[in-house]
Structure formats: C-alpha cells, structure tokens
Motif scaffolding. Structure first.
Motif, short mmCIF file in Angstrom:
data_model
loop_
_atom_site.label_atom_id
_atom_site.label_comp_id
_atom_site.label_asym_id
_atom_site.label_seq_id
_atom_site.Cartn_x
_atom_site.Cartn_y
_atom_site.Cartn_z
N ALA A 1 0.83 -1.21 0.00
CA ALA A 1 0.00 0.00 0.00
C ALA A 1 0.86 1.26 0.00
O ALA A 1 0.59 2.22 -0.73
CB ALA A 1 -0.94 -0.01 1.20
N LEU A 2 1.91 1.26 0.80
CA LEU A 2 2.78 2.43 0.85
C LEU A 2 3.55 2.59 -0.46
O LEU A 2 3.72 3.71 -0.96
CB LEU A 2 3.75 2.31 2.02
N LYS A 3 4.01 1.50 -1.04
CA LYS A 3 4.69 1.59 -2.33
C LYS A 3 3.79 2.22 -3.39
O LYS A 3 4.22 3.06 -4.19
CB LYS A 3 5.13 0.20 -2.80
N GLU A 4 2.54 1.82 -3.40
CA GLU A 4 1.61 2.35 -4.39
C GLU A 4 1.39 3.85 -4.20
O GLU A 4 1.32 4.61 -5.17
CB GLU A 4 0.28 1.60 -4.32
N LYS A 5 1.30 4.28 -2.95
CA LYS A 5 1.10 5.71 -2.69
C LYS A 5 2.34 6.52 -3.07
O LYS A 5 2.23 7.62 -3.63
CB LYS A 5 0.72 5.92 -1.22
N LEU B 1 1.75 2.33 8.34
CA LEU B 1 0.51 3.12 8.34
C LEU B 1 0.83 4.61 8.37
O LEU B 1 0.25 5.40 7.60
CB LEU B 1 -0.34 2.73 9.55
N GLU C 1 1.96 5.85 5.03
CA GLU C 1 0.84 6.07 4.10
C GLU C 1 0.15 7.40 4.39
O GLU C 1 -0.14 8.18 3.46
CB GLU C 1 -0.16 4.93 4.20
N LYS C 2 -0.12 7.66 5.65
CA LYS C 2 -0.79 8.91 6.02
C LYS C 2 0.09 10.12 5.70
O LYS C 2 -0.42 11.18 5.33
CB LYS C 2 -1.16 8.89 7.50
N GLU D 1 -0.23 10.99 2.11
CA GLU D 1 -1.54 11.60 1.85
C GLU D 1 -1.60 13.07 2.28
O GLU D 1 -2.53 13.78 1.91
CB GLU D 1 -2.63 10.82 2.58
#
Length: 353
Positions: free
Chosen positions: A64-68, A248, A251-252, A255
C-alpha cells in the motif's frame, strides 16, 4: 570486545550517532530532525485499535505504501523499495553493488565509510575542493559504486542534476547511488533520470522533511531490476523490518504532502534568516540546500563553541575531522529556537560583530 568476535570486524569503526541526552532539556540542533510534528492526520492514525494489531506481522512488501509513493512521484510500484530508514538501504547497496569498490567524497555522511568497511568494499575517498564543493568530473568513469549525497552532509551544498547525469552515464556498468535525504529543502531531484539509466539508485528518508525520524522509514527509487536486488537482500535478512504502525504512518504522511511542503518552506525561510544572522556575527556559512547550516568563526574553534553551547542548553553537531574541525553543523529549528541559539552564540562570542 569479546574474544568471540569475528576478527574481520575487530577494526570496524562504528558510526557515531548524534547525541540524544536525557540529563536535561536541550534545544536539539544536532541531528537534523524536524522541529515540527507530523501532520495531524498522521498523529490521529496512532489509535489504540492500530496498536492492538501489533500482535500481527506487518506486510513485508509494504504494498500500500509503495503504491502511494509511486503515485506521488510518478513512478511504478516496482520502482520503489522500502526499508527501516535509508541507512538500511545504504547498507544493502554496499552489500549488493560494491563488488568493484566504492567511491564517495572525503567529507560526507559518515555511514558510507562504515558500510564500506563492514562489507569489505575497497573504498576511494575523493577530497572535496577547497571551498567544500564537489567536482563531478572526479566521479566520471570510476567503474565502481558511486555514492553521492545531494545535498551533501554535513556541508549542505549541492551539484546540479546535469552533472549527476554525466556521472551516471559514464559509469554505466556500476550503480550510482544519489542520497537525497535532504532534497526537499531546496535541492534538485534526480528522479527524472530514472527512465534513462538502469544503474541509478535514488535514496530518500521520512526522517527529515517528513517529521518521522522516530518511525525509521526509508525508501529508494530505481529500475525494477535494482529494486529486486535490494528486495532479495532484505528478504534474506529481515523481511519484517518495517513495523505495522510505521507503514501506516508512512501512508498517512504521503496523503498529507501539502503539510510537509509547507513545513519545508518554513524551515528554508528560517535557515536563510539564520545564515544571514550568523554572517552578521562574523561566521563563514556554507551555502545550504538542506535543513542545516555548516558554519565556522575565527573568533573561537568549533569544539569550544560546541561545548559552550551545550553548557547553555543548545546542542549542535561538531566533527573532529581535520578540514572541518572548526565548523559546526547546526540543524534548523523553529524561528524561536534559532533566535535563542543566536542569542547564546552572541553571548559566547561577547557580542562582537
């Protein structure tokens, strides 16, 4: 040292991290941490529910972090590598790509020397010029792992991407690693070169501009084949090296890019103001595109100034290396912290212009 230590590590000179004292409250301007907290959304993500999930292993791929990160920097997820701080990435890079030796500046991030010694990589340290600038021509055609911090640490100085491209192009058979730990404070990124050069590896960190030094999160960009090499080493040592909460929070953080861009601008404004004030006090201040300044005064040697500041509750970073022993590296704090720092410097120097 015990009698059991492998002899090949006996002479290893470990990296000396910046002081993290607990004996009193200091204004900490010594380890290039951000003076600002993470974005509110990042802080809010640290819930008791998330803490309860620490009983479970994290995603070892960090998908998920790689994608962001890939979306933010306009690359593909397969161009992204994640690790426990960018130091981990440097460690893997020396291990994976140093078979022909490594070359880096004589005045730069101290871990380059440590990793070369740790992995028994023959290193060549190229002296910076008299003004502490780097001559890119010294690194062309070296046919070794080339490691350059841009902006450099502890000087804060940069070289243009056009020069880095010539280094990368002239070392086509070896990896060129550009350490962009401080690029968000006014440097120029090499990311646009990724599609042209399969030997380019760019490392970044959440520790500086992303206010997450305590989270231990680093990332790198490179060709899928380079990333696969790093993944192989990570999965052969510690595949769960990034904990659930850090993933987590990473990721935030991605964003909330606008928040971090603004904190970087604030730090740049404070840095430029501090440099001007130090120059008024008679300091030599190197041009910096990082979140710190490298400064020296003829009125007092660097070690004495460091000690006097520490006695007054302000920590800066002093290096004993010969060419830079009169300099101190000064992390940029808040405007109020830097005003206090300057008052105490002025007091120490007797208020002389």
């Amino acid at each position: 040292m015990s009698v059991f230590l492998n002899p090949k590590y006996a002479a290893l000179e470990a990296y000396a991290p910046g002081e993290q004292p607990r004996d009193q409250q200091y204004i900490k301007l010594n380890t290039n941490e951000s003076p600002y907290p993470p974005a509110p959304d990042v802080v809010a993500a640290m819930t008791s529910q998330e803490a309860a999930l620490l009983r479970l292993y994290p995603d070892p791929t960090g998908k998920a972090l790689k994608e962001k990160l890939a979306a933010l920097y306009d690359v593909k997820p397969e161009n992204v590598f994640l690790a426990n701080g960018s130091d981990d990435i440097l460690n893997f890079a020396f291990m994976a790509f140093g078979q022909n030796g490594a070359v880096f500046p004589d005045i730069s991030y101290g871990f380059y020397q440590v990793y070369a010694q740790l992995h028994q990589v023959e290193d060549e340290k190229i002296p910076l010029k008299a003004d502490f600038s780097l001559d890119y021509r010294d690194y062309c055609g070296k046919n070794k792992l080339v490691v350059i911090a841009n902006p450099n640490a502890p000087t804060g100085m940069t070289i243009p991407v056009s020069q880095i491209e010539q280094i990368v192009a002239s070392n086509a058979e070896n990896v060129v690693l550009i350490d962009e730990a401080y690029v968000d404070f006014g440097g120029e990124t090499c990311l646009p070169l990724l599609g042209k050069y399969p030997n380019l590896l760019v490392t970044r960190t959440f520790s500086k501009s992303r206010c997450l030094a305590g989270g231990r999160l680093g990332y790198a960009f490179g060709a899928p084949e380079l990333i696969a090499d790093l993944e192989k080493l990570k999965f052969s040592t510690n595949p769960y090296c990034i904990n659930r909460l850090t993933l987590l929070l990473g990721e935030k953080t991605v964003e909330n890019e606008s928040y971090y861009q603004e904190t970087c601008r604030k730090i740049q404004r404070t840095r430029d103001w501090t440099a001007e004030e130090l120059q008024k006090l008679g300091f030599t201040v190197l041009p910096s595109a990082a979140n710190f300044l490298f400064a020296a005064t003829k009125k007092m040697d660097g070690e004495t100034l460091y000690g006097e500041l520490k006695r007054r509750g302000v920590l800066v970073r002093h290096f004993s290396q010969g060419r830079i022993c009169n300099f101190n590296r000064i992390t940029i704090g808040t405007q109020a912290q830097m005003e206090t720092f300057l008052r105490r410097v002025s007091d120490i120097l007797g208020g002389q212009p």
